[in-house]
Design a protein around this motif. Structure first.
Motif: not given
Length: 108
Positions: A12-16, A67-69, A81-86
């Motif tokens: 998750r940290s790599q994706i974020d 982690s993303f449900r 940058q780790g923030r879900e927009l859609a």
């Protein structure tokens, strides 16, 4: 467009920590819904050749999807940058994907 699932599931940290916008696709190579969305993704992403597209094979015991449900496949998560927009779950049209891509603030 990335046609291959990641050989190793990123953390998750790599994706974020991905710089800029990215599309994270959760699914499996055998899922009928996942296979059906591929031509839609290809058409929508044609206008975004530089957008990172990370395909993650999901399933039991896979931490990143949890982690993303993620509950259904395919699930497309548009992040910056780790923030879900859609988020799209089982999109059925190119336009749905294009509308989600337009949420990136002028960077793709």
């Amino acid at each position: 467009m990335n046609r291959q699932f990641a050989a190793v599931e990123p953390s998750r940290s790599q994706i974020d920590s991905l710089p800029g916008p990215a599309l994270i696709e959760f699914g499996t190579p055998w899922c009928g819904y996942c296979l059906a969305v591929q031509p839609l993704l290809e058409a929508a992403l044609a206008a975004y050749p530089n957008l990172p597209h990370v395909k993650i094979e999901d399933g039991p015991g896979r931490r990143l999807g949890r982690s993303f449900r993620v509950k259904l496949w395919p699930t497309l998560i548009f992040i910056e940058q780790g923030r879900e927009l859609a988020r799209l779950v089982r999109p059925t049209t190119v336009d749905e994907i294009v509308q989600a891509l337009r949420r990136f603030p002028g960077q793709v």
